[in-house]
Design a protein around this motif. Structure first.
Motif, PDB file in Angstrom:
ATOM      1  N   SER A  23       0.834  -1.208   0.000  1.00 55.50           N
ATOM      2  CA  SER A  23       0.000   0.000   0.000  1.00 55.50           C
ATOM      3  C   SER A  23       0.863   1.251   0.000  1.00 55.50           C
ATOM      4  CB  SER A  23      -0.902   0.022   1.224  1.00 55.50           C
ATOM      5  OG  SER A  23      -0.208   0.576   2.325  1.00 55.50           O
ATOM      6  N   LEU A  24       0.197   2.365  -0.218  1.00 51.96           N
ATOM      7  CA  LEU A  24       0.886   3.656  -0.243  1.00 51.96           C
ATOM      8  C   LEU A  24       1.546   3.942   1.106  1.00 51.96           C
ATOM      9  CD1 LEU A  24       1.306   6.313  -1.888  1.00 51.96           C
ATOM     10  CD2 LEU A  24      -0.685   7.192  -0.680  1.00 51.96           C
ATOM     11  N   VAL A  25       0.791   3.695   2.196  1.00 50.21           N
ATOM     12  CA  VAL A  25       1.322   4.001   3.522  1.00 50.21           C
ATOM     13  C   VAL A  25       2.536   3.108   3.829  1.00 50.21           C
ATOM     14  CG1 VAL A  25       0.760   4.229   5.965  1.00 50.21           C
ATOM     15  CG2 VAL A  25      -0.984   4.672   4.252  1.00 50.21           C
ATOM     16  N   HIS A  26       2.439   1.829   3.430  1.00 47.93           N
ATOM     17  CA  HIS A  26       3.569   0.927   3.677  1.00 47.93           C
ATOM     18  C   HIS A  26       4.814   1.362   2.921  1.00 47.93           C
ATOM     19  CE1 HIS A  26       0.461  -1.710   5.228  1.00 47.93           C
ATOM     20  NE2 HIS A  26       1.394  -2.511   5.700  1.00 47.93           N
ATOM     21  N   SER A  27       4.595   1.896   1.704  1.00 43.09           N
ATOM     22  CA  SER A  27       5.759   2.162   0.864  1.00 43.09           C
ATOM     23  C   SER A  27       6.444   3.486   1.203  1.00 43.09           C
ATOM     24  CB  SER A  27       5.343   2.163  -0.611  1.00 43.09           C
ATOM     25  OG  SER A  27       4.512   3.271  -0.844  1.00 43.09           O
ATOM     26  N   LEU A  28       5.830   4.289   2.084  1.00 45.51           N
ATOM     27  CA  LEU A  28       6.500   5.533   2.470  1.00 45.51           C
ATOM     28  C   LEU A  28       7.805   5.216   3.185  1.00 45.51           C
ATOM     29  CD1 LEU A  28       3.597   7.763   3.859  1.00 45.51           C
ATOM     30  CD2 LEU A  28       4.780   8.025   1.700  1.00 45.51           C
TER      31      LEU A  28
ATOM     32  N   LYS B  16       8.111   8.472   7.893  1.00 44.97           N
ATOM     33  CA  LYS B  16       6.981   8.051   8.726  1.00 44.97           C
ATOM     34  C   LYS B  16       7.239   8.353  10.197  1.00 44.97           C
ATOM     35  CE  LYS B  16       6.129   4.036   6.539  1.00 44.97           C
ATOM     36  NZ  LYS B  16       5.520   2.705   6.309  1.00 44.97           N
ATOM     37  N   ILE B  17       8.490   8.181  10.649  1.00 46.06           N
ATOM     38  CA  ILE B  17       8.791   8.497  12.052  1.00 46.06           C
ATOM     39  C   ILE B  17       8.610   9.993  12.297  1.00 46.06           C
ATOM     40  CG2 ILE B  17      10.604   8.526  13.825  1.00 46.06           C
ATOM     41  CD1 ILE B  17      11.764   6.018  12.529  1.00 46.06           C
ATOM     42  N   ILE B  18       9.102  10.813  11.338  1.00 45.87           N
ATOM     43  CA  ILE B  18       8.967  12.269  11.498  1.00 45.87           C
ATOM     44  C   ILE B  18       7.493  12.671  11.490  1.00 45.87           C
ATOM     45  CG2 ILE B  18       9.500  14.508  10.418  1.00 45.87           C
ATOM     46  CD1 ILE B  18      12.109  13.171   9.407  1.00 45.87           C
ATOM     47  N   ILE B  19       6.730  12.065  10.550  1.00 41.73           N
ATOM     48  CA  ILE B  19       5.303  12.379  10.467  1.00 41.73           C
ATOM     49  C   ILE B  19       4.621  12.064  11.798  1.00 41.73           C
ATOM     50  CG2 ILE B  19       3.142  11.510   9.464  1.00 41.73           C
ATOM     51  CD1 ILE B  19       4.519  11.474   6.765  1.00 41.73           C
ATOM     52  N   THR B  20       4.944  10.902  12.375  1.00 39.78           N
ATOM     53  CA  THR B  20       4.318  10.518  13.636  1.00 39.78           C
ATOM     54  C   THR B  20       4.649  11.527  14.733  1.00 39.78           C
ATOM     55  OG1 THR B  20       4.616   8.247  12.931  1.00 39.78           O
ATOM     56  CG2 THR B  20       3.943   8.587  15.201  1.00 39.78           C
ATOM     57  N   ALA B  21       5.908  11.982  14.756  1.00 39.69           N
ATOM     58  CA  ALA B  21       6.290  12.965  15.775  1.00 39.69           C
ATOM     59  C   ALA B  21       5.513  14.266  15.583  1.00 39.69           C
ATOM     60  CB  ALA B  21       7.793  13.224  15.704  1.00 39.69           C
ATOM     61  N   VAL B  22       5.366  14.693  14.315  1.00 38.89           N
ATOM     62  CA  VAL B  22       4.604  15.921  14.033  1.00 38.89           C
ATOM     63  C   VAL B  22       3.162  15.756  14.503  1.00 38.89           C
ATOM     64  CG1 VAL B  22       3.699  17.377  12.177  1.00 38.89           C
ATOM     65  CG2 VAL B  22       6.064  16.604  12.089  1.00 38.89           C
ATOM     66  N   LEU B  23       2.578  14.573  14.203  1.00 42.27           N
ATOM     67  CA  LEU B  23       1.179  14.344  14.582  1.00 42.27           C
ATOM     68  C   LEU B  23       1.009  14.356  16.103  1.00 42.27           C
ATOM     69  CD1 LEU B  23       0.116  11.641  11.985  1.00 42.27           C
ATOM     70  CD2 LEU B  23      -0.816  13.933  12.230  1.00 42.27           C
ATOM     71  N   ILE B  24       1.982  13.768  16.834  1.00 38.04           N
ATOM     72  CA  ILE B  24       1.880  13.768  18.301  1.00 38.04           C
ATOM     73  C   ILE B  24       1.868  15.209  18.812  1.00 38.04           C
ATOM     74  CG2 ILE B  24       3.086  13.177  20.453  1.00 38.04           C
ATOM     75  CD1 ILE B  24       4.051  10.633  19.130  1.00 38.04           C
ATOM     76  N   ALA B  25       2.804  16.012  18.270  1.00 36.00           N
ATOM     77  CA  ALA B  25       2.870  17.412  18.705  1.00 36.00           C
ATOM     78  C   ALA B  25       1.567  18.128  18.370  1.00 36.00           C
ATOM     79  CB  ALA B  25       4.060  18.104  18.042  1.00 36.00           C
ATOM     80  N   ALA B  26       1.051  17.897  17.161  1.00 30.32           N
ATOM     81  CA  ALA B  26      -0.164  18.590  16.738  1.00 30.32           C
ATOM     82  C   ALA B  26      -1.351  18.210  17.612  1.00 30.32           C
ATOM     83  CB  ALA B  26      -0.464  18.271  15.273  1.00 30.32           C
TER      84      ALA B  26
ATOM     85  N   TYR C 180       9.168  11.026  -4.321  1.00 33.84           N
ATOM     86  CA  TYR C 180       8.428  12.287  -4.226  1.00 33.84           C
ATOM     87  C   TYR C 180       7.191  12.134  -3.342  1.00 33.84           C
ATOM     88  CZ  TYR C 180       5.209  10.452  -7.722  1.00 33.84           C
ATOM     89  OH  TYR C 180       4.292   9.683  -8.368  1.00 33.84           O
ATOM     90  N   THR C 181       6.619  10.907  -3.282  1.00 34.93           N
ATOM     91  CA  THR C 181       5.432  10.708  -2.430  1.00 34.93           C
ATOM     92  C   THR C 181       5.746  10.988  -0.957  1.00 34.93           C
ATOM     93  OG1 THR C 181       6.005   8.380  -2.590  1.00 34.93           O
ATOM     94  CG2 THR C 181       4.039   9.081  -3.763  1.00 34.93           C
ATOM     95  N   ASP C 182       6.984  10.680  -0.536  1.00 32.21           N
ATOM     96  CA  ASP C 182       7.360  10.934   0.853  1.00 32.21           C
ATOM     97  C   ASP C 182       7.239  12.409   1.189  1.00 32.21           C
ATOM     98  OD1 ASP C 182       8.081   8.281   1.402  1.00 32.21           O
ATOM     99  OD2 ASP C 182       9.966   8.575   0.325  1.00 32.21           O
ATOM    100  N   PHE C 183       7.741  13.242   0.275  1.00 32.50           N
ATOM    101  CA  PHE C 183       7.710  14.679   0.535  1.00 32.50           C
ATOM    102  C   PHE C 183       6.296  15.216   0.465  1.00 32.50           C
ATOM    103  CE2 PHE C 183      12.072  13.860  -0.815  1.00 32.50           C
ATOM    104  CZ  PHE C 183      12.717  14.302   0.325  1.00 32.50           C
ATOM    105  N   ILE C 184       5.491  14.653  -0.475  1.00 28.07           N
ATOM    106  CA  ILE C 184       4.092  15.098  -0.551  1.00 28.07           C
ATOM    107  C   ILE C 184       3.385  14.770   0.765  1.00 28.07           C
ATOM    108  CG2 ILE C 184       1.881  14.744  -1.740  1.00 28.07           C
ATOM    109  CD1 ILE C 184       3.500  14.244  -4.297  1.00 28.07           C
ATOM    110  N   ALA C 185       3.595  13.544   1.268  1.00 35.92           N
ATOM    111  CA  ALA C 185       2.944  13.138   2.515  1.00 35.92           C
ATOM    112  C   ALA C 185       3.360  14.054   3.654  1.00 35.92           C
ATOM    113  CB  ALA C 185       3.298  11.690   2.843  1.00 35.92           C
ATOM    114  N   LEU C 186       4.665  14.319   3.753  1.00 35.72           N
ATOM    115  CA  LEU C 186       5.158  15.175   4.830  1.00 35.72           C
ATOM    116  C   LEU C 186       4.567  16.572   4.720  1.00 35.72           C
ATOM    117  CD1 LEU C 186       7.066  15.344   7.241  1.00 35.72           C
ATOM    118  CD2 LEU C 186       8.861  16.084   5.694  1.00 35.72           C
ATOM    119  N   PHE C 187       4.502  17.077   3.480  1.00 36.55           N
ATOM    120  CA  PHE C 187       3.957  18.416   3.246  1.00 36.55           C
ATOM    121  C   PHE C 187       2.502  18.478   3.688  1.00 36.55           C
ATOM    122  CE2 PHE C 187       1.939  21.552   0.351  1.00 36.55           C
ATOM    123  CZ  PHE C 187       2.663  22.671   0.750  1.00 36.55           C
TER     124      PHE C 187
END
Lengths: 176, 263
Positions: free
Chosen positions: B15-20, B25-35, B244-251
Motif C-alpha cells: 500500500s501507499l502508507v507501507h511504501s513511504l 513516517k517516524i517524522i510524520i508521527t512525531a509531528v502528529l503527536i505534537a499537533a 516524491y510521495t514521501d515529501f508530498i505526505a510530509l507536506f
C-alpha cells in the motif's frame, strides 16, 4: 569505530536483548490490569555484570526501543521516554556494583545491585504514571500513591524473582 | 507454550502508507503527536479523525485489526473518562444524586481527553502496523546520525537492534525445543508459587544463555572475519531512498497540523 563497543560486545548485547524479548513471553504471573511478572530483566542484568554499566544501559536502551517498535502505547511524549527506553536503561546501573570478592560471586552484593537497579526502574515507572495522570486526570488526585501501588504490585515480585534466578544462573554459568 | 507467538504488530501489505520511507513516517508521527497536543477543540480532533480513517483505508489494513489494538488500553481510557465525568466540576449540573453530580465541564473534558488518547494511540500504532521493525531500525539510525558527532553511537545502536531482531525467532525456537526436552525428562514449568515457577525455569535458562552467548560469539567472529569495523563508511545492500510521495505526505501533514492546531 567507537572504542566503547567491540564487535563481540555488540553481538552479545544483541543476543541478550533477543533473550529478554523471548523471556518476556514466558509470563510467570499476569495482573488483571496489565503488568506482569517475567524474567525479562535477567539478560540485561547479566550484560551489566559482564560488561559494566555502560553496556548494561545500552542493552536496556536497545530492549526499550524494540518494545517500542513491537507496539507501544504512546499517550504523551514524555511518557514515551519514561515508559520504554528509560526504565530498562536504569537496569544497567547494576553494572556499577562489584559483585565479586576474590573471584567468587557474593550473593549479598548481587542482591544490592539487583535491588538498586530494580528500584530505579520502579521509580521511573512511578514517575511516568504520575506524569500521565497529571496531564489526563483532574487535579487533586493522589496520583503518587496510585502509581506506586500499581507499578509496585508487579515490579517488586519481579525484582525478587529476578534476584533468585540471577543468582542461580550466574553461579551455574560460572562453572561451565 | 512458545508456539504461535507473533512478535510485533507489523502487517505486510502493498500500500501507499507501507511504501513511504521509514524516516519520513517516524517524522510524520512525531509531528502528529505534537499537533494532537496543540489541538484544543473537537473540530480539530474531527479533522484528524477523518485523516486517520483515510490513512487506514490507504494502508489497506483490516480496520477491525487496527481498532483491536486499543483493547489493552481500554481500561485506562475508561478510567480517564470516569474520573473526569465524576470529579471535574464546573458548568451546568446535568445529573445529581446525593453527593455525586455530573457537570457539563467534566463530561466535556472527559471526552476531550479520551479522544486525544484515542487519536495518539491510533496514529502511533499505524506507524508500527505499516513499517517492519527492520525498516524502523534503519530509520532510527538515520534520524540519530546527526548526533554521532556528539558521541551517540547511532550505527552501533542500530546494529545491535538488528542483531537482536535476527536472534529473536532463533532463540524462541531454541527455547521451545529446550522446554520440550526438559519436559520429556519430567520438568514441570507450570505449577508452584511464583518463586518455585521461576526456579523451575533454571533448567531452561542455563542452556538458553549458553547457546545465545555461543551464537553471539560465532557471529562476532564471522563479522570480524568479513572486516566489520563499526558504522563508519559501511555500505548497505538496500539503500533507503526518498520518493516524491514521501515529501508530498510530509507536506500534507505539516499543512494539516499547522491549520488544525490553530482551530
Amino acid at each position: 569505530m567507537d572504542k566503547k563497543f567491540t564487535t563481540r560486545m555488540m553481538a552479545e548485547i544483541g543476543a541478550a536483548v533477543a533473550l529478554a524479548v523471548v523471556l518476556n513471553f514466558l509470563k510467570l504471573w499476569r495482573m488483571p490490569q496489565g503488568g506482569s511478572v517475567s524474567l525479562e530483566m535477567l539478560p540485561i542484568l547479566i550484560i551489566a555484570f559482564r560488561w559494566g554499566a555502560g553496556a548494561g544501559m545500552f542493552s536496556g536502551l536497545v530492549y526499550g526501543l524494540l518494545q517500542l517498535m513491537f507496539g507501544a502505547y504512546i499517550i504523551h511524549p514524555v511518557q514515551l521516554i519514561m515508559d520504554y527506553p528509560l526504565p530498562y536503561m536504569m537496569l544497567g546501573t547494576a553494572g556499577l556494583f562489584s559483585i565479586r570478592e576474590n573471584d567468587t560471586i557474593k550473593p549479598l552484593k548481587i542482591f544490592w545491585a539487583v535491588l538498586a537497579a530494580g528500584l530505579l526502574r520502579l521509580l521511573v515507572h512511578i514517575l511516568s504514571g504520575v506524569i500521565f495522570f497529571s496531564s489526563y486526570a483532574p487535579k487533586g488526585q493522589n496520583v503518587w500513591v496510585y502509581s506506586a501501588v500499581y507499578n509496585g504490585s508487579f515490579l517488586i515480585p519481579t525484582i525478587i524473582v529476578t534476584y533468585v534466578v540471577v543468582l542461580i544462573v550466574m553461579k551455574t554459568l560460572e562453572k561451565k | 507454550m512458545l508456539k504461535d507467538i507473533t512478535i510485533g504488530q507489523y502487517i505486510a501489505r502493498d500500500s501507499l502508507v507501507h511504501s513511504l520511507d521509514a524516516r519520513i513516517k517516524i517524522i510524520i508521527t512525531a509531528v502528529l503527536i505534537a499537533a494532537l497536543f496543540m489541538v484544543d477543540s473537537f473540530t480539530g480532533f474531527g479533522i484528524f479523525f477523518l485523516f486517520l480513517m483515510v490513512s487506514i483505508l490507504l494502508s489497506k489494513l483490516p480496520v477491525m485489526r487496527v481498532i483491536k489494538g486499543l483493547k489493552p488500553i481500554l481500561f485506562l481510557i475508561l478510567l480517564t473518562l470516569f474520573i473526569h465525568v465524576f470529579l471535574t466540576g464546573g458548568g451546568e449540573v446535568l445529573w445529581s444524586w446525593k453527593f455525586i453530580s455530573i457537570e457539563s465541564n467534566g463530561v466535556y473534558t472527559g471526552f476531550f481527553m479520551v479522544t486525544r488518547i484515542f487519536l495518539l494511540i491510533m496514529f502511533t500504532s499505524l506507524l508500527t502496523l505499516t513499517t517492519s521493525p527492520l525498516k524502523l531500525t534503519d530509520g532510527i539510525e538515520y534520524i540519530l546520525s546527526p548526533l554521532k558527532r556528539f558521541g551517540v553511537p547511532a550505527s552501533e545502536l542500530s546494529m545491535m537492534m538488528t542483531i537482536a531482531l535476527r536472534f529473536i525467532p532463533t532463540l524462541l525456537e531454541e527455547a521451545d525445543k529446550i522446554m520440550k526436552a526438559q519436559m520429556a525428562r519430567g520438568a514441570d514449568f507450570e505449577s508452584g508459587n511464583l518463586i518455585e515457577r521461576a526456579k523451575s525455569l533454571v533448567p531452561l535458562l542455563v542452556p538458553l544463555f549458553i547457546s545465545a552467548f555461543r551464537r553471539a560469539d560465532e557471529l562476532a567472529l564471522a563479522m570480524e572475519s568479513r572486516c566489520y569495523r563499526g558504522g563508519e563508511g559501511r555500505t548497505r545492500l538496500h539503500e533507503m531512498k526518498y520518493h516524491y510521495t514521501d515529501f508530498i505526505a510530509l507536506f500534507i501533514i505539516l499543512c494539516l497540523s499547522v491549520l488544525v492546531s490553530n482551530f
